[in-house]
Design an enzyme around this catalytic site. Sequence first.
Site, PDB file in Angstrom:
ATOM      1  N   GLY A  14      29.775  36.313  32.819  1.00 40.79           N
ATOM      2  CA  GLY A  14      30.289  37.686  32.682  1.00 40.79           C
ATOM      3  C   GLY A  14      31.772  37.763  32.371  1.00 40.79           C
ATOM      4  O   GLY A  14      32.496  38.556  32.978  1.00 40.79           O
ATOM      5  N   HIS A 154      35.801  52.553  46.638  1.00 40.45           N
ATOM      6  CA  HIS A 154      35.832  51.729  45.419  1.00 40.45           C
ATOM      7  C   HIS A 154      35.873  52.610  44.168  1.00 40.45           C
ATOM      8  O   HIS A 154      35.527  53.782  44.224  1.00 40.45           O
ATOM      9  CB  HIS A 154      34.597  50.821  45.331  1.00 40.45           C
ATOM     10  CG  HIS A 154      34.685  49.595  46.207  1.00 40.45           C
ATOM     11  ND1 HIS A 154      34.312  49.610  47.522  1.00 40.45           N
ATOM     12  CD2 HIS A 154      35.122  48.333  45.943  1.00 40.45           C
ATOM     13  CE1 HIS A 154      34.506  48.394  48.044  1.00 40.45           C
ATOM     14  NE2 HIS A 154      35.003  47.608  47.107  1.00 40.45           N
ATOM     15  N   LYS A 158      31.548  51.231  40.331  1.00 43.19           N
ATOM     16  CA  LYS A 158      30.795  50.337  41.227  1.00 43.19           C
ATOM     17  C   LYS A 158      29.373  50.848  41.398  1.00 43.19           C
ATOM     18  O   LYS A 158      29.153  52.032  41.670  1.00 43.19           O
ATOM     19  CB  LYS A 158      31.498  50.227  42.585  1.00 43.19           C
ATOM     20  CG  LYS A 158      30.811  49.233  43.512  1.00 43.19           C
ATOM     21  CD  LYS A 158      31.665  48.861  44.707  1.00 43.19           C
ATOM     22  CE  LYS A 158      30.952  47.909  45.646  1.00 43.19           C
ATOM     23  NZ  LYS A 158      30.585  46.628  45.033  1.00 43.19           N
ATOM     24  N   GLY A 164      29.290  45.226  49.569  1.00 44.83           N
ATOM     25  CA  GLY A 164      28.921  44.007  50.298  1.00 44.83           C
ATOM     26  C   GLY A 164      29.925  43.695  51.389  1.00 44.83           C
ATOM     27  O   GLY A 164      29.565  43.195  52.474  1.00 44.83           O
ATOM     28  N   THR A 165      31.190  43.999  51.130  1.00 44.34           N
ATOM     29  CA  THR A 165      32.226  43.737  52.131  1.00 44.34           C
ATOM     30  C   THR A 165      32.042  44.641  53.349  1.00 44.34           C
ATOM     31  O   THR A 165      32.167  44.194  54.494  1.00 44.34           O
ATOM     32  CB  THR A 165      33.613  43.968  51.511  1.00 44.34           C
ATOM     33  OG1 THR A 165      33.723  43.111  50.380  1.00 44.34           O
ATOM     34  CG2 THR A 165      34.725  43.672  52.505  1.00 44.34           C
TER      35      THR A 165
HETATM   36  P1  NAD Z   1      31.449  44.450  35.519  1.00 46.12           P
HETATM   37  O1  NAD Z   1      30.348  45.401  35.230  1.00 46.12           O
HETATM   38  O2  NAD Z   1      32.840  44.772  35.070  1.00 46.12           O
HETATM   39  O3  NAD Z   1      31.069  42.999  34.927  1.00 46.12           O
HETATM   40  C1  NAD Z   1      29.769  42.442  34.980  1.00 46.12           C
HETATM   41  C2  NAD Z   1      29.682  41.367  33.911  1.00 46.12           C
HETATM   42  O4  NAD Z   1      28.407  40.703  34.004  1.00 46.12           O
HETATM   43  C3  NAD Z   1      29.780  41.915  32.478  1.00 46.12           C
HETATM   44  O5  NAD Z   1      30.653  41.057  31.769  1.00 46.12           O
HETATM   45  C4  NAD Z   1      28.352  41.773  31.960  1.00 46.12           C
HETATM   46  O6  NAD Z   1      28.320  41.610  30.535  1.00 46.12           O
HETATM   47  C5  NAD Z   1      27.951  40.500  32.691  1.00 46.12           C
HETATM   48  N1  NAD Z   1      26.521  40.233  32.669  1.00 46.12           N
HETATM   49  C6  NAD Z   1      25.496  41.097  32.931  1.00 46.12           C
HETATM   50  N2  NAD Z   1      24.338  40.466  32.746  1.00 46.12           N
HETATM   51  C7  NAD Z   1      24.620  39.186  32.393  1.00 46.12           C
HETATM   52  C8  NAD Z   1      23.840  38.047  32.073  1.00 46.12           C
HETATM   53  N3  NAD Z   1      22.502  38.109  32.070  1.00 46.12           N
HETATM   54  N4  NAD Z   1      24.475  36.878  31.781  1.00 46.12           N
HETATM   55  C9  NAD Z   1      25.816  36.803  31.792  1.00 46.12           C
HETATM   56  N5  NAD Z   1      26.610  37.863  32.051  1.00 46.12           N
HETATM   57  C10 NAD Z   1      26.006  39.022  32.364  1.00 46.12           C
HETATM   58  O7  NAD Z   1      31.420  44.231  37.096  1.00 46.12           O
HETATM   59  P2  NAD Z   1      32.592  43.690  38.047  1.00 46.12           P
HETATM   60  O8  NAD Z   1      33.414  44.832  38.559  1.00 46.12           O
HETATM   61  O9  NAD Z   1      33.285  42.525  37.399  1.00 46.12           O
HETATM   62  O10 NAD Z   1      31.719  43.203  39.310  1.00 46.12           O
HETATM   63  C11 NAD Z   1      30.686  42.250  39.141  1.00 46.12           C
HETATM   64  C12 NAD Z   1      30.059  41.968  40.499  1.00 46.12           C
HETATM   65  O11 NAD Z   1      31.020  41.321  41.348  1.00 46.12           O
HETATM   66  C13 NAD Z   1      29.608  43.229  41.259  1.00 46.12           C
HETATM   67  O12 NAD Z   1      28.415  42.915  41.962  1.00 46.12           O
HETATM   68  C14 NAD Z   1      30.751  43.472  42.237  1.00 46.12           C
HETATM   69  O13 NAD Z   1      30.370  44.189  43.386  1.00 46.12           O
HETATM   70  C15 NAD Z   1      31.128  42.048  42.579  1.00 46.12           C
HETATM   71  N6  NAD Z   1      32.479  41.838  43.130  1.00 46.12           N
HETATM   72  C16 NAD Z   1      32.592  40.896  44.094  1.00 46.12           C
HETATM   73  C17 NAD Z   1      33.841  40.586  44.602  1.00 46.12           C
HETATM   74  C18 NAD Z   1      33.944  39.474  45.631  1.00 46.12           C
HETATM   75  O14 NAD Z   1      35.061  39.150  46.086  1.00 46.12           O
HETATM   76  N7  NAD Z   1      32.828  38.845  45.984  1.00 46.12           N
HETATM   77  C19 NAD Z   1      34.981  41.236  44.139  1.00 46.12           C
HETATM   78  C20 NAD Z   1      34.835  42.204  43.142  1.00 46.12           C
HETATM   79  C21 NAD Z   1      33.565  42.483  42.628  1.00 46.12           C
END
Ligand code: NAD
Length: 266
Positions: A14, A154, A158, A164-165
Amino acid sequence: MTSGGIAARVCVLGPSGRMGRAVIEAASGRQDVAITAAVDRPDADGLGGLVVAGVLASADLTAGLRASDVYIDFTSPVSSRAAARAAASLHKPGVIGTTGLGPDDEAALADLAKVAPIVVAANFSLGVNLMLGLVRQAARALGPDWDAEVVETHHRAKRDAPSGTALMIARAIAAGHGADYEQVKRHSRDGDVGARPRGEIGVASVRGGDVIGEHTASFFGPAERIEISHRASSRGIFAAGALRAAAWAVGKPPGRYDMLDVLGLK
Ligand code: NAD
């Protein structure tokens, strides 16, 4: 370290997303990790911009995993499940930050953890992981007579709620109370819900604007209140934590780990 001080060659899933971009940006400032592959949906915007020397940018997950020691996944539950299955067949370590995972997604991660180390965290920041210990300690000391509530805010894009946090924080409170979270949780309120039962743990979600992530755990006692808050002002903190987890995971035995393992806080 493999060679030249590089601990991990990383495949980012992604890369066109908010977190994927943050991971690539954070990696450019580090000597111990190198992005070797970036895998997105075939129709994703901006994949072409990643075609730089040394990075395999494509929609070919297997090729991306093969070119790397470990993958970092901030995508969607469906994508994370498919990636874990592909990684399991290649025995590739993973760092998974996607939230909103369901039972089928968790099952795919469990299968991967049997053959490779994985680090799974709904939040990769140092501050939130410290906060988990603080709220657990507060809940244990105060007990269920102090009403515990979690509020998270958020950005408007989102998809999952509660965050999740927020769920991790609420579960840490339940652990401090010695309670089963599933029995005491209350995700938002609407209508005639009655008086608040003792020991209930409420979680409420606010969505708007470009807020990266804010979490507050409140403990309401008689005539006093304690609040423990965390506010993220850059996605760089999550990206830096995920890269640290990736470098840490390479060479570890198969199993499921979290950020407290990576930070040495267990
Ligand atoms: P976003 O929508 O900006 O990005 C998602 C990405 O995934 C996009 O680039 C999309 O093209 C890609 N994607 C979708 N299907 C795909 C596939 N089959 N193969 C490859 N890529 C694919 O979302 P975001 O804000 O970057 O958040 C993504 C996730 O991370 C969410 O679940 C969010 O809650 C989580 N998140 C976690 C943390 C953490 O610290 N764990 C922090 C921020 C966000």
